[in-house]
Scaffold this motif. Structure first.
Motif: not given
Length: 144
Positions: A123-130, A132-139
């Protein structure tokens, strides 16, 4: 982590622990006591063990982020606290009354603990992936 999120995780852990115990006991009874059925008292005992196990999760709670080393220490303390607490409780209500019973209960607790930790890790791994995806999108949005 917010306390409300942590309480949600405690409830989720309770349900995972309860289901894991029921599944493990069902298989063990099928092997060793195939004619034995679950009675209501057994279900309540399993529920109380599950709730107590989930509530000891407060050992892991911290409103601030912890270092990996501190979290590992808390996990070790949590595991041994859980083992001791549940074995003492099992002895007090005569679920275990000999060395083999204690060893069996300790192994069952360890297996369920590993299952809960692995599911939490997933579950924590999925949260981290989400995140990271949001950070990539923001970047990407800031870069364009």
């Amino acid at each position: 982590m917010k306390l409300s999120e942590f309480v949600r995780d405690i409830i989720k852990d309770f349900l995972i622990i309860f289901a894991s115990i029921i599944i493990i006991i069902t298989f063990l009874r099928q092997i060793y006591y195939p004619n034995m059925a679950f009675d209501l008292k057994s279900i309540y005992i399993i529920m109380s063990f599950s709730l107590l196990s989930a509530l000891t999760g407060f050992i892991l709670y911290s409103p601030n982020d912890l270092s990996e080393k501190k979290m590992r220490i808390r996990i070790i303390i949590h595991f041994f606290t859980l083992e001791i607490l549940l074995i003492v409780l099992g002895s007090a209500i005569n679920i275990v009354n000999d060395a083999l019973g204690v060893i069996s209960l300790a192994l069952q607790i360890a297996v369920i603990y590993i299952i809960v930790r692995l599911l939490s890790w997933q579950n924590d791994k999925k949260d981290v992936q989400k995140i990271n995806e949001k950070l990539k999108l923001m970047k990407k949005e800031l870069g364009e």
